[in-house]
Design a protein around this motif. Structure first.
Motif, PDB file in Angstrom:
ATOM      1  N   THR A  77       1.068  -1.501  -0.128  1.00  0.00           N
ATOM      2  CA  THR A  77      -0.185  -0.313   0.466  1.00  0.00           C
ATOM      3  C   THR A  77       0.764   1.695  -0.084  1.00  0.00           C
ATOM      4  OG1 THR A  77      -2.021  -1.140   0.787  1.00  0.00           O
ATOM      5  CG2 THR A  77      -2.126   1.420   1.087  1.00  0.00           C
ATOM      6  N   VAL A  78       2.468   1.499   0.950  1.00  0.00           N
ATOM      7  CA  VAL A  78       2.932   2.132   0.731  1.00  0.00           C
ATOM      8  C   VAL A  78       3.546   3.136  -0.807  1.00  0.00           C
ATOM      9  CG1 VAL A  78       4.906   3.412   1.323  1.00  0.00           C
ATOM     10  CG2 VAL A  78       3.460   2.152   3.149  1.00  0.00           C
ATOM     11  N   VAL A  79       3.824   1.743  -1.815  1.00  0.00           N
ATOM     12  CA  VAL A  79       4.083   2.174  -3.019  1.00  0.00           C
ATOM     13  C   VAL A  79       3.496   2.093  -3.942  1.00  0.00           C
ATOM     14  CG1 VAL A  79       4.453   0.917  -4.917  1.00  0.00           C
ATOM     15  CG2 VAL A  79       6.121  -0.139  -2.764  1.00  0.00           C
ATOM     16  N   HIS A  80       2.202   2.424  -3.460  1.00  0.00           N
ATOM     17  CA  HIS A  80       0.950   2.611  -4.476  1.00  0.00           C
ATOM     18  C   HIS A  80       0.403   4.014  -4.003  1.00  0.00           C
ATOM     19  CE1 HIS A  80       0.626  -1.334  -6.078  1.00  0.00           C
ATOM     20  NE2 HIS A  80      -0.421  -2.241  -4.848  1.00  0.00           N
ATOM     21  N   VAL A  81       0.622   3.865  -2.960  1.00  0.00           N
ATOM     22  CA  VAL A  81       0.481   5.871  -2.101  1.00  0.00           C
ATOM     23  C   VAL A  81       1.165   6.623  -2.978  1.00  0.00           C
ATOM     24  CG1 VAL A  81       0.431   7.042  -0.316  1.00  0.00           C
ATOM     25  CG2 VAL A  81      -1.235   5.320  -0.679  1.00  0.00           C
ATOM     26  N   LEU A  82       2.707   6.273  -2.445  1.00  0.00           N
ATOM     27  CA  LEU A  82       3.172   6.868  -3.160  1.00  0.00           C
ATOM     28  C   LEU A  82       3.720   7.064  -5.159  1.00  0.00           C
ATOM     29  CD1 LEU A  82       6.843   5.852  -1.441  1.00  0.00           C
ATOM     30  CD2 LEU A  82       5.657   7.381  -1.545  1.00  0.00           C
ATOM     31  N   ALA A  83       3.245   5.743  -5.651  1.00  0.00           N
ATOM     32  CA  ALA A  83       2.790   5.688  -7.359  1.00  0.00           C
ATOM     33  C   ALA A  83       2.449   6.983  -7.658  1.00  0.00           C
ATOM     34  CB  ALA A  83       2.482   4.922  -7.429  1.00  0.00           C
ATOM     35  N   GLU A  84       0.982   6.785  -7.062  1.00  0.00           N
ATOM     36  CA  GLU A  84      -0.791   8.309  -6.993  1.00  0.00           C
ATOM     37  C   GLU A  84       0.504   9.400  -7.508  1.00  0.00           C
ATOM     38  OE1 GLU A  84      -4.271   8.979  -7.907  1.00  0.00           O
ATOM     39  OE2 GLU A  84      -3.461   6.480  -7.516  1.00  0.00           O
ATOM     40  N   ARG A  85       1.925   9.415  -5.598  1.00  0.00           N
ATOM     41  CA  ARG A  85       1.566  11.222  -6.105  1.00  0.00           C
ATOM     42  C   ARG A  85       2.425  11.323  -6.872  1.00  0.00           C
ATOM     43  NH1 ARG A  85       1.097  11.891   0.736  1.00  0.00           N
ATOM     44  NH2 ARG A  85      -1.371  11.279   0.480  1.00  0.00           N
ATOM     45  N   GLY A  86       3.760  10.021  -7.408  1.00  0.00           N
ATOM     46  CA  GLY A  86       4.053  10.347  -8.722  1.00  0.00           C
ATOM     47  C   GLY A  86       6.073  10.626  -8.452  1.00  0.00           C
ATOM     48  N   GLU A 186       1.523   8.541   6.027  1.00  0.00           N
ATOM     49  CA  GLU A 186       0.787   8.639   4.643  1.00  0.00           C
ATOM     50  C   GLU A 186      -0.289   7.805   4.319  1.00  0.00           C
ATOM     51  OE1 GLU A 186       0.834  11.632   2.781  1.00  0.00           O
ATOM     52  OE2 GLU A 186       3.385  11.711   3.006  1.00  0.00           O
ATOM     53  N   VAL A 187       0.022   7.044   5.551  1.00  0.00           N
ATOM     54  CA  VAL A 187      -1.479   5.546   5.963  1.00  0.00           C
ATOM     55  C   VAL A 187      -2.310   6.169   7.299  1.00  0.00           C
ATOM     56  CG1 VAL A 187      -2.214   3.462   5.366  1.00  0.00           C
ATOM     57  CG2 VAL A 187      -0.366   4.433   3.997  1.00  0.00           C
ATOM     58  N   ALA A 188      -1.386   5.637   7.997  1.00  0.00           N
ATOM     59  CA  ALA A 188      -1.815   5.646   9.490  1.00  0.00           C
ATOM     60  C   ALA A 188      -2.473   6.555   9.767  1.00  0.00           C
ATOM     61  CB  ALA A 188      -1.019   5.096   9.583  1.00  0.00           C
ATOM     62  N   ARG A 189      -1.688   8.215   9.845  1.00  0.00           N
ATOM     63  CA  ARG A 189      -2.469   9.400  10.465  1.00  0.00           C
ATOM     64  C   ARG A 189      -3.558   9.322   9.609  1.00  0.00           C
ATOM     65  NH1 ARG A 189       0.361  11.708  14.347  1.00  0.00           N
ATOM     66  NH2 ARG A 189       2.092  10.987  13.444  1.00  0.00           N
ATOM     67  N   PRO A 190      -3.183   9.700   8.080  1.00  0.00           N
ATOM     68  CA  PRO A 190      -4.623  10.017   8.036  1.00  0.00           C
ATOM     69  C   PRO A 190      -6.021   9.777   8.080  1.00  0.00           C
ATOM     70  CG  PRO A 190      -2.947  10.220   6.244  1.00  0.00           C
ATOM     71  CD  PRO A 190      -2.337   9.504   7.547  1.00  0.00           C
ATOM     72  N   LEU A 191      -5.502   7.761   8.101  1.00  0.00           N
ATOM     73  CA  LEU A 191      -6.927   7.765   8.002  1.00  0.00           C
ATOM     74  C   LEU A 191      -7.246   6.953   9.640  1.00  0.00           C
ATOM     75  CD1 LEU A 191      -6.219   4.313   5.816  1.00  0.00           C
ATOM     76  CD2 LEU A 191      -7.945   6.267   5.989  1.00  0.00           C
ATOM     77  N   ARG A 192      -6.451   8.079  10.828  1.00  0.00           N
ATOM     78  CA  ARG A 192      -6.426   8.323  12.400  1.00  0.00           C
ATOM     79  C   ARG A 192      -6.479   6.292  13.101  1.00  0.00           C
ATOM     80  NH1 ARG A 192     -11.775  11.303  11.205  1.00  0.00           N
ATOM     81  NH2 ARG A 192     -12.323   9.315  12.096  1.00  0.00           N
ATOM     82  N   ALA A 193      -5.398   5.573  12.403  1.00  0.00           N
ATOM     83  CA  ALA A 193      -5.239   4.369  12.374  1.00  0.00           C
ATOM     84  C   ALA A 193      -3.293   4.247  13.091  1.00  0.00           C
ATOM     85  CB  ALA A 193      -5.138   4.156  11.471  1.00  0.00           C
ATOM     86  N   ASP A 194      -2.954   5.985  13.522  1.00  0.00           N
ATOM     87  CA  ASP A 194      -1.262   5.779  13.690  1.00  0.00           C
ATOM     88  C   ASP A 194      -1.392   4.887  15.564  1.00  0.00           C
ATOM     89  OD1 ASP A 194      -3.359   8.103  14.299  1.00  0.00           O
ATOM     90  OD2 ASP A 194      -1.649   9.313  15.840  1.00  0.00           O
ATOM     91  N   ALA A 272     -10.690  -0.198   2.681  1.00  0.00           N
ATOM     92  CA  ALA A 272     -11.540   0.218   2.313  1.00  0.00           C
ATOM     93  C   ALA A 272     -10.897   1.758   1.834  1.00  0.00           C
ATOM     94  CB  ALA A 272     -12.550   1.068   4.024  1.00  0.00           C
ATOM     95  N   ALA A 273      -9.908   2.354   2.477  1.00  0.00           N
ATOM     96  CA  ALA A 273      -9.550   3.641   2.269  1.00  0.00           C
ATOM     97  C   ALA A 273      -8.643   3.827   0.342  1.00  0.00           C
ATOM     98  CB  ALA A 273      -8.375   4.368   2.863  1.00  0.00           C
ATOM     99  N   LEU A 274      -8.254   2.033   0.060  1.00  0.00           N
ATOM    100  CA  LEU A 274      -7.943   1.360  -1.299  1.00  0.00           C
ATOM    101  C   LEU A 274      -9.108   1.491  -2.265  1.00  0.00           C
ATOM    102  CD1 LEU A 274      -5.628  -1.294  -0.607  1.00  0.00           C
ATOM    103  CD2 LEU A 274      -4.254   0.975  -1.122  1.00  0.00           C
ATOM    104  N   ILE A 284      -5.691   6.200  -3.442  1.00  0.00           N
ATOM    105  CA  ILE A 284      -5.427   5.767  -4.917  1.00  0.00           C
ATOM    106  C   ILE A 284      -6.592   6.566  -5.191  1.00  0.00           C
ATOM    107  CG2 ILE A 284      -3.546   4.223  -3.913  1.00  0.00           C
ATOM    108  CD1 ILE A 284      -5.168   1.813  -5.039  1.00  0.00           C
ATOM    109  N   SER A 285      -6.213   6.399  -6.615  1.00  0.00           N
ATOM    110  CA  SER A 285      -7.976   6.736  -7.217  1.00  0.00           C
ATOM    111  C   SER A 285      -8.367   5.302  -7.944  1.00  0.00           C
ATOM    112  CB  SER A 285      -7.096   6.603  -9.186  1.00  0.00           C
ATOM    113  OG  SER A 285      -6.080   6.349  -9.364  1.00  0.00           O
ATOM    114  N   ALA A 286      -9.280   5.191  -8.295  1.00  0.00           N
ATOM    115  CA  ALA A 286      -9.817   4.253  -9.408  1.00  0.00           C
ATOM    116  C   ALA A 286      -9.142   3.230 -10.278  1.00  0.00           C
ATOM    117  CB  ALA A 286     -11.586   4.415  -9.689  1.00  0.00           C
ATOM    118  N   GLU A 287      -9.251   3.945 -10.980  1.00  0.00           N
ATOM    119  CA  GLU A 287      -7.650   3.651 -12.070  1.00  0.00           C
ATOM    120  C   GLU A 287      -6.720   2.798 -11.667  1.00  0.00           C
ATOM    121  OE1 GLU A 287     -10.128   6.561 -13.145  1.00  0.00           O
ATOM    122  OE2 GLU A 287      -8.607   6.903 -11.602  1.00  0.00           O
ATOM    123  N   ARG A 288      -6.440   3.175  -9.804  1.00  0.00           N
ATOM    124  CA  ARG A 288      -5.373   3.042 -10.375  1.00  0.00           C
ATOM    125  C   ARG A 288      -5.460   1.570  -8.952  1.00  0.00           C
ATOM    126  NH1 ARG A 288       0.055   4.152 -10.042  1.00  0.00           N
ATOM    127  NH2 ARG A 288      -0.378   6.050 -10.301  1.00  0.00           N
TER     128      ARG A 288
END
Length: 372
Positions: A77-86, A186-194, A272-274, A284-288
């Motif tokens: 998931t970390v990889v895909h979040v970074l890919a989403e951001r280029g 980039e994942v846990a904190r935005p989802l309030r799961a830190d 769920a947030a993916l 990430i986007s629906a396309e990704r």
């Protein structure tokens, strides 16, 4: 809307609670968490039993459990979040950011090869110990210095431990931050799961972590070693994924991104947030999402012998529609993109055989959603 959602799924929540209470009451489990999100909203959050038999601490929804391969889902998931951001791309050649990795003909290995467990370097040093797992630089040198066991991309085989350092070092060299930092920020904190999604558990949080216990998983690991030709190559005796290793405080505190320490609630929230928004957060986007949940491999897995089809970073679980990762000896996580469902289960009894009641619970949740 939230009140209607609560009423709609009351029967399902009661059924899940009844079943995990029964498992704990019968002694088949010590402690269990089950969580499910539908279209970004929680429909099941059930806990039962003890997080730690020695202290009597109960399982709560935010109790983190050492969860072995479930951690690979966080890493991906970390990889895909970074890919989403280029920040990186799937066709990135590993050696372009990690020059030492080019040794022994690995210069054309891509991040896509790694995500599908097709990189050809699943092997661990045969005499690896838990102490070796704690040394990031040592393990990265070992991986970079390995000769591939097959030409990258020509077959796939579970990279049980090496997956974490392959991905983690690429993340470190492209994002210029450790993967544990990226997961947290980039994942846990935005989802309030830190407080519920960790690679290395912060020292002040270690006492909250559930304790694992062996039921018959160690015996199963021994059986796998005897009957699977390549098992000891990916999981040598000194670093087999058992309860003793997972409970070590130094292992819990180390960044070893093939494994993680998580709550079921937080992992379900991540999946769920993916797929869509969770309280305004979409990773990430629906396309990704479509790209990363499409199966990319076929044929038997080199390491485990049987079917273990891979998407970009996850397993397409045989026998069901779930995309995600199950933990060694117990626990599961993933999503059913066709119906917008994310499910996770964590537990502290590591076991094998005798059916899989927790997999049955996940199937019950999926069936309830699919049939509504």
């Amino acid at each position: 809307m939230r009140a209607e959602l609560v009423r709609e799924w009351t029967g399902l929540r009661r059924e899940v609670q009844r079943r995990i209470d029964g498992l704990v009451g019968a002694g088949r489990e010590i402690g269990v968490q089950v969580a499910a999100y539908l279209d970004g909203r929680p429909i099941v959050s059930a806990v039962s039993g003890l997080a730690d038999e020695a202290t009597g601490a109960p399982v709560t929804p935010d109790t983190p459990f050492p969860s072995y391969s479930i951690g690979k889902g966080l890493t991906s998931t970390v990889v895909h979040v970074l890919a989403e951001r280029g920040v990186l791309g799937y066709d990135l050649r590993i050696a372009d950011v990690w020059p030492e990795y080019a040794r022994h003909g690995k210069q054309d290995t891509t991040l896509r090869h790694v995500l599908t467990h097709a990189a050809g370097v699943p092997q661990m040093p045969p005499y690896a110990t838990a102490a070796d797992l704690l040394d990031w630089d040592e393990m990265c040198r070992a991986v970079a210095g390995s000769a591939p066991l097959w030409e990258p991309g020509t077959r796939h085989g579970l990279h049980e431990w090496t997956y974490g350092w392959l991905i983690g070092e690429v993340v470190r060299r492209t994002a210029h931050k450790p993967i544990a930092w990226v997961l947290a920020e980039e994942v846990a904190r935005p989802l309030r799961a830190d407080r519920e999604l960790f690679f290395g558990v912060p020292p002040e949080q270690v006492n909250r972590v559930a304790r694992l216990k062996d039921r018959n998983w160690s015996a199963m690991l021994h059986t796998l070693s005897e009957h699977l030709e390549n098992f000891d190559t990916v999981a040598p005796p000194g670093v087999r994924p058992d309860a003793t290793l997972a409970n070590r405080r130094d292992v819990l505190r180390a960044d070893i991104p093939a494994i993680a320490t998580v709550s079921a609630r937080a992992v379900a929230r991540m999946y769920a947030a993916l797929m869509g928004e969770v309280d305004g957060v979409r990773l990430i986007s629906a396309e990704r999402l479509k790209l990363i949940t499409t199966t990319r491999t076929d044929g038997p897995d080199w390491a485990v012998g049987g079917d273990l089809p891979k998407t970009l970073g996850y397993v397409a679980q045989p026998g069901c529609d779930r995309i995600g990762w199950s933990g060694d000896g117990g626990g599961l996580s993933g999503c059913y993109p066709d119906v917008g469902l994310a499910v996770a289960v964590t537990k502290n009894y590591l076991s094998a055989g005798d059916g899989d009641p927790l997999e049955d619970i996940a199937a019950t949740i999926h069936a309830a959603v699919a049939e509504r």
